[in-house]
Design a protein around this motif. Structure first.
Motif, PDB file in Angstrom:
ATOM      1  N   PRO A  21     -19.443  29.846 -29.235  1.00  0.00           N
ATOM      2  CA  PRO A  21     -20.829  30.311 -29.112  1.00  0.00           C
ATOM      3  C   PRO A  21     -21.872  29.199 -29.237  1.00  0.00           C
ATOM      4  N   GLU A  22     -21.462  28.047 -29.761  1.00  0.00           N
ATOM      5  CA  GLU A  22     -22.387  26.912 -29.840  1.00  0.00           C
ATOM      6  C   GLU A  22     -22.649  26.305 -28.471  1.00  0.00           C
ATOM      7  N   VAL A  23     -21.756  26.594 -27.521  1.00  0.00           N
ATOM      8  CA  VAL A  23     -21.823  25.944 -26.217  1.00  0.00           C
ATOM      9  C   VAL A  23     -22.118  26.918 -25.079  1.00  0.00           C
ATOM     10  N   PHE A  24     -21.657  28.176 -25.204  1.00  0.00           N
ATOM     11  CA  PHE A  24     -21.787  29.140 -24.115  1.00  0.00           C
ATOM     12  C   PHE A  24     -22.496  30.416 -24.566  1.00  0.00           C
ATOM     13  N   GLU A  25     -23.220  31.023 -23.628  1.00  0.00           N
ATOM     14  CA  GLU A  25     -23.724  32.377 -23.823  1.00  0.00           C
ATOM     15  C   GLU A  25     -23.766  33.062 -22.468  1.00  0.00           C
ATOM     16  N   LEU A  35     -24.995  26.070 -22.870  1.00  0.00           N
ATOM     17  CA  LEU A  35     -26.077  25.632 -23.742  1.00  0.00           C
ATOM     18  C   LEU A  35     -26.079  24.125 -23.941  1.00  0.00           C
ATOM     19  N   ASP A  36     -24.914  23.527 -23.858  1.00  0.00           N
ATOM     20  CA  ASP A  36     -24.783  22.078 -24.022  1.00  0.00           C
ATOM     21  C   ASP A  36     -23.733  21.597 -23.022  1.00  0.00           C
ATOM     22  N   THR A  37     -24.170  21.009 -21.912  1.00  0.00           N
ATOM     23  CA  THR A  37     -23.229  20.588 -20.872  1.00  0.00           C
ATOM     24  C   THR A  37     -22.402  19.381 -21.284  1.00  0.00           C
ATOM     25  N   ASP A  38     -22.825  18.679 -22.324  1.00  0.00           N
ATOM     26  CA  ASP A  38     -22.107  17.504 -22.810  1.00  0.00           C
ATOM     27  C   ASP A  38     -21.966  17.602 -24.333  1.00  0.00           C
ATOM     28  N   ASP A  45     -11.945  21.164 -29.003  1.00  0.00           N
ATOM     29  CA  ASP A  45     -10.916  22.205 -29.071  1.00  0.00           C
ATOM     30  C   ASP A  45     -11.478  23.584 -28.744  1.00  0.00           C
ATOM     31  N   LYS A  46     -12.674  23.888 -29.263  1.00  0.00           N
ATOM     32  CA  LYS A  46     -13.289  25.183 -28.976  1.00  0.00           C
ATOM     33  C   LYS A  46     -13.650  25.315 -27.502  1.00  0.00           C
ATOM     34  N   VAL A  47     -14.156  24.240 -26.921  1.00  0.00           N
ATOM     35  CA  VAL A  47     -14.518  24.251 -25.506  1.00  0.00           C
ATOM     36  C   VAL A  47     -13.261  24.418 -24.648  1.00  0.00           C
ATOM     37  N   ALA A  48     -12.208  23.692 -24.984  1.00  0.00           N
ATOM     38  CA  ALA A  48     -10.957  23.812 -24.232  1.00  0.00           C
ATOM     39  C   ALA A  48     -10.414  25.241 -24.315  1.00  0.00           C
ATOM     40  N   GLN A  49     -10.509  25.845 -25.482  1.00  0.00           N
ATOM     41  CA  GLN A  49     -10.060  27.232 -25.637  1.00  0.00           C
ATOM     42  C   GLN A  49     -10.905  28.162 -24.772  1.00  0.00           C
ATOM     43  N   ALA A  50     -12.206  27.963 -24.780  1.00  0.00           N
ATOM     44  CA  ALA A  50     -13.101  28.798 -23.980  1.00  0.00           C
ATOM     45  C   ALA A  50     -12.767  28.699 -22.493  1.00  0.00           C
ATOM     46  N   ILE A  51     -12.492  27.488 -22.033  1.00  0.00           N
ATOM     47  CA  ILE A  51     -12.153  27.287 -20.631  1.00  0.00           C
ATOM     48  C   ILE A  51     -10.837  27.972 -20.288  1.00  0.00           C
ATOM     49  N   ARG A  52      -9.858  27.852 -21.160  1.00  0.00           N
ATOM     50  CA  ARG A  52      -8.558  28.510 -20.931  1.00  0.00           C
ATOM     51  C   ARG A  52      -8.687  30.027 -20.914  1.00  0.00           C
TER      52      ARG A  52
END
Length: 67
Positions: A21-25, A35-38, A45-52
């Motif tokens: 949730p820190e990166v996507f909504e 929310l943060d493209t970089d 790890d959280k971003v990789a999980q979200a993508i998967r």
């Protein structure tokens, strides 16, 4: 790392928002908003999980471009 979202694929399942949730909504229109493209490496790890977890593969991770 850099995150790219393909809004033509996004169906608003919000799996990414649940994972990071820190990166996507998901907005009121039902599309992901990055929310943060970089984001910092600490969120990798959280971003990789979200993508998967994206059921339509609307997200991808690429290398950041040097400034």
């Amino acid at each position: 790392m850099r995150i790219e979202a393909d809004l033509t694929l996004c169906q608003g399942h919000a799996q990414c928002e649940e994972a990071a949730p820190e990166v996507f909504e998901v907005d009121d229109e039902g599309y992901v908003r990055v929310l943060d493209t970089d984001p910092p490496d600490a969120l990798r790890d959280k971003v990789a999980q979200a993508i998967r977890q994206c059921p339509v593969a609307a997200l991808k991770l690429t290398q950041s471009q040097p400034a």
